[in-house]
Scaffold this motif. Structure first.
Motif, PDB file in Angstrom:
ATOM      1  N   GLU A  28      -1.609 -13.703   9.050  1.00  0.00           N
ATOM      2  CA  GLU A  28      -1.514 -13.403   7.490  1.00  0.00           C
ATOM      3  C   GLU A  28      -2.550 -14.389   6.698  1.00  0.00           C
ATOM      4  O   GLU A  28      -3.031 -15.443   7.341  1.00  0.00           O
ATOM      5  CB  GLU A  28      -0.149 -13.731   6.920  1.00  0.00           C
ATOM      6  CG  GLU A  28       0.089 -13.572   5.538  1.00  0.00           C
ATOM      7  CD  GLU A  28       1.402 -13.736   4.985  1.00  0.00           C
ATOM      8  OE1 GLU A  28       2.231 -13.722   5.974  1.00  0.00           O
ATOM      9  OE2 GLU A  28       1.507 -13.786   3.506  1.00  0.00           O
ATOM     10  N   GLY A  29      -3.388 -13.924   5.625  1.00  0.00           N
ATOM     11  CA  GLY A  29      -4.304 -14.917   4.888  1.00  0.00           C
ATOM     12  C   GLY A  29      -5.516 -14.370   4.909  1.00  0.00           C
ATOM     13  O   GLY A  29      -6.197 -14.880   3.891  1.00  0.00           O
ATOM     14  N   VAL A  30      -6.066 -13.553   5.913  1.00  0.00           N
ATOM     15  CA  VAL A  30      -7.373 -13.190   5.760  1.00  0.00           C
ATOM     16  C   VAL A  30      -7.555 -11.726   6.127  1.00  0.00           C
ATOM     17  O   VAL A  30      -6.611 -11.414   6.757  1.00  0.00           O
ATOM     18  CB  VAL A  30      -8.392 -14.089   6.930  1.00  0.00           C
ATOM     19  CG1 VAL A  30      -8.620 -15.315   6.392  1.00  0.00           C
ATOM     20  CG2 VAL A  30      -7.736 -13.959   8.071  1.00  0.00           C
ATOM     21  N   PHE A  31      -8.574 -11.008   5.658  1.00  0.00           N
ATOM     22  CA  PHE A  31      -8.774  -9.595   6.093  1.00  0.00           C
ATOM     23  C   PHE A  31      -9.340  -9.611   7.570  1.00  0.00           C
ATOM     24  O   PHE A  31      -9.072  -8.500   8.288  1.00  0.00           O
ATOM     25  CB  PHE A  31      -9.555  -8.800   5.137  1.00  0.00           C
ATOM     26  CG  PHE A  31      -8.965  -8.601   3.963  1.00  0.00           C
ATOM     27  CD1 PHE A  31      -8.071  -7.610   3.870  1.00  0.00           C
ATOM     28  CD2 PHE A  31      -9.418  -8.907   2.790  1.00  0.00           C
ATOM     29  CE1 PHE A  31      -7.189  -7.438   2.705  1.00  0.00           C
ATOM     30  CE2 PHE A  31      -8.886  -8.621   1.653  1.00  0.00           C
ATOM     31  CZ  PHE A  31      -7.675  -7.746   1.571  1.00  0.00           C
ATOM     32  N   LEU A  32     -10.042 -10.552   8.032  1.00  0.00           N
ATOM     33  CA  LEU A  32     -10.676 -10.625   9.417  1.00  0.00           C
ATOM     34  C   LEU A  32     -10.692 -12.176   9.818  1.00  0.00           C
ATOM     35  O   LEU A  32     -11.245 -12.869   9.142  1.00  0.00           O
ATOM     36  CB  LEU A  32     -11.947  -9.960   9.573  1.00  0.00           C
ATOM     37  CG  LEU A  32     -12.179  -9.578  10.980  1.00  0.00           C
ATOM     38  CD1 LEU A  32     -11.279  -8.549  11.722  1.00  0.00           C
ATOM     39  CD2 LEU A  32     -13.773  -9.077  10.942  1.00  0.00           C
ATOM     40  N   CYS A  33      -9.790 -12.593  10.778  1.00  0.00           N
ATOM     41  CA  CYS A  33      -9.667 -13.961  11.037  1.00  0.00           C
ATOM     42  C   CYS A  33     -11.048 -14.219  11.942  1.00  0.00           C
ATOM     43  O   CYS A  33     -11.796 -13.461  12.365  1.00  0.00           O
ATOM     44  CB  CYS A  33      -8.307 -14.273  11.972  1.00  0.00           C
ATOM     45  SG  CYS A  33      -8.579 -13.864  13.737  1.00  0.00           S
ATOM     46  N   GLU A  34     -11.260 -15.501  12.190  1.00  0.00           N
ATOM     47  CA  GLU A  34     -12.571 -16.129  12.720  1.00  0.00           C
ATOM     48  C   GLU A  34     -12.563 -15.387  14.111  1.00  0.00           C
ATOM     49  O   GLU A  34     -13.772 -15.272  14.734  1.00  0.00           O
ATOM     50  CB  GLU A  34     -12.510 -17.457  12.559  1.00  0.00           C
ATOM     51  CG  GLU A  34     -13.780 -18.091  12.909  1.00  0.00           C
ATOM     52  CD  GLU A  34     -14.034 -19.729  12.362  1.00  0.00           C
ATOM     53  OE1 GLU A  34     -14.902 -20.350  12.721  1.00  0.00           O
ATOM     54  OE2 GLU A  34     -13.263 -19.977  11.558  1.00  0.00           O
ATOM     55  N   ASN A  35     -11.525 -15.490  14.789  1.00  0.00           N
ATOM     56  CA  ASN A  35     -11.434 -14.845  16.187  1.00  0.00           C
ATOM     57  C   ASN A  35     -11.950 -13.675  16.367  1.00  0.00           C
ATOM     58  O   ASN A  35     -12.544 -13.333  16.969  1.00  0.00           O
ATOM     59  CB  ASN A  35     -10.058 -15.368  16.920  1.00  0.00           C
ATOM     60  CG  ASN A  35      -9.988 -16.867  17.320  1.00  0.00           C
ATOM     61  OD1 ASN A  35     -10.881 -17.448  17.493  1.00  0.00           O
ATOM     62  ND2 ASN A  35      -8.810 -17.213  17.552  1.00  0.00           N
ATOM     63  N   CYS A  36     -11.189 -12.975  15.521  1.00  0.00           N
ATOM     64  CA  CYS A  36     -11.368 -11.409  15.674  1.00  0.00           C
ATOM     65  C   CYS A  36     -12.987 -10.939  15.155  1.00  0.00           C
ATOM     66  O   CYS A  36     -13.327 -10.126  15.689  1.00  0.00           O
ATOM     67  CB  CYS A  36     -10.286 -10.577  14.860  1.00  0.00           C
ATOM     68  SG  CYS A  36      -8.736 -10.562  15.377  1.00  0.00           S
ATOM     69  N   PHE A  37     -13.094 -11.779  14.105  1.00  0.00           N
ATOM     70  CA  PHE A  37     -14.561 -11.774  13.399  1.00  0.00           C
ATOM     71  C   PHE A  37     -15.527 -11.731  14.799  1.00  0.00           C
ATOM     72  O   PHE A  37     -16.679 -11.037  15.187  1.00  0.00           O
ATOM     73  CB  PHE A  37     -15.068 -12.565  12.429  1.00  0.00           C
ATOM     74  CG  PHE A  37     -16.389 -12.201  12.024  1.00  0.00           C
ATOM     75  CD1 PHE A  37     -16.780 -11.253  11.173  1.00  0.00           C
ATOM     76  CD2 PHE A  37     -17.203 -13.600  12.335  1.00  0.00           C
ATOM     77  CE1 PHE A  37     -18.071 -11.267  11.008  1.00  0.00           C
ATOM     78  CE2 PHE A  37     -18.617 -13.489  11.995  1.00  0.00           C
ATOM     79  CZ  PHE A  37     -18.964 -12.323  11.308  1.00  0.00           C
ATOM     80  N   ALA A  38     -15.438 -13.088  15.520  1.00  0.00           N
ATOM     81  CA  ALA A  38     -16.186 -13.209  16.587  1.00  0.00           C
ATOM     82  C   ALA A  38     -16.467 -12.237  17.729  1.00  0.00           C
ATOM     83  O   ALA A  38     -17.111 -11.922  18.111  1.00  0.00           O
ATOM     84  CB  ALA A  38     -15.866 -14.827  17.137  1.00  0.00           C
TER      85      ALA A  38
END
Ligand SMILES: [Zn+2]
Ligand SMILES: [Zn+2]
Length: 238
Positions: A28-38
């Protein structure tokens, strides 16, 4: 483009009243978290000739395939089967979740950087336009927003209003037959001021390409207007 650079693209960010969840892992909280973005940024697809699918790492159309497309190069960031990418494209297009646009644009940036695709500052970036009526209904053109972020990143000229839809093509889903679908979009595009495209190298941007017929048709219109070459660059290939 790194993660914080994407987050700092506040231009299209807007407040929403419902909670966000990562399109990758659901946090929760973002549309794409840092890990998934990476992870999504690392996973760049191997490029191939868009006509015969021969892998070539640069998306260049083989000499023997050139008679079948007006594109000279085709690059895609992800396969449309990639669920988080597909969900983001859908949320953007049909749910007006414009906040995912910088992520989608960064995937395009990544393809150009990953394969060290040589481009010049004289390149003009053009989005696939929507028909005027469709654009009014949706309120925005998703490809235009992605293309603008992309062009700004590389400092390239951005021309969103010159190429346009000459006729309102029937909904593509009604056509099962591939040839009919191709005919349906032929001559679907026209150019207002050919001189703006004459002699230019064009990067044509779309969110998704399935049959390639929309890109081919738009590229043909650009070549008729005098464009030197047209590359098709898309977020997801169907
Ligand atoms: Zn995540
Ligand atoms: Zn080929």
């Amino acid at each position: 483009m790194n993660f914080s650079a994407v987050k700092n693209l506040k231009t299209f960010a807007f407040d929403i009243l419902f909670p966000k969840f990562c399109f990758g892992c659901g946090v929760e909280g973002v549309f794409l978290c840092e890990n998934c973005f990476a992870e999504l940024s690392r996973a760049v697809e191997v490029q191939k000739c868009p006509v015969c699918s021969l892998r070539n790492f640069s998306g260049v159309v083989c000499v023997s395939c050139r008679e079948y497309t007006a594109l000279s190069r085709f690059l895609f960031a992800h396969d449309y089967k990639n669920k988080p990418v597909r969900d983001m494209v859908h949320a953007f297009k049909y749910g007006s979740v414009i906040e995912v646009a910088p992520f989608l644009a960064s995937f395009l940036v990544r393809v150009i950087e990953e394969y060290a695709i040589p481009y010049r500052k004289t390149v003009t970036v053009v989005p696939i336009p929507l028909h005027a009526a469709k654009r009014r209904r949706r309120g925005f053109n998703q490809s235009e927003i992605i293309a603008e972020i992309f062009s700004r990143h590389f400092g390239l000229k951005f021309l969103p209003d010159n190429l346009y839809r000459a006729k309102n093509t029937e909904s593509q889903t009604g056509f099962d037959d591939f040839k009919k679908r191709r005919m349906n979009v032929s001559d679907a595009f026209a150019v207002l001021h050919p001189d703006e495209f004459a002699g230019r190298k064009i990067i044509l941007i779309d969110d998704v390409s399935t049959s390639r017929s929309t890109l081919d048709s738009a590229a043909r219109a650009l070549k008729v207007a005098g464009a030197q070459s047209v590359w098709g660059v898309v977020v997801a290939k169907g």
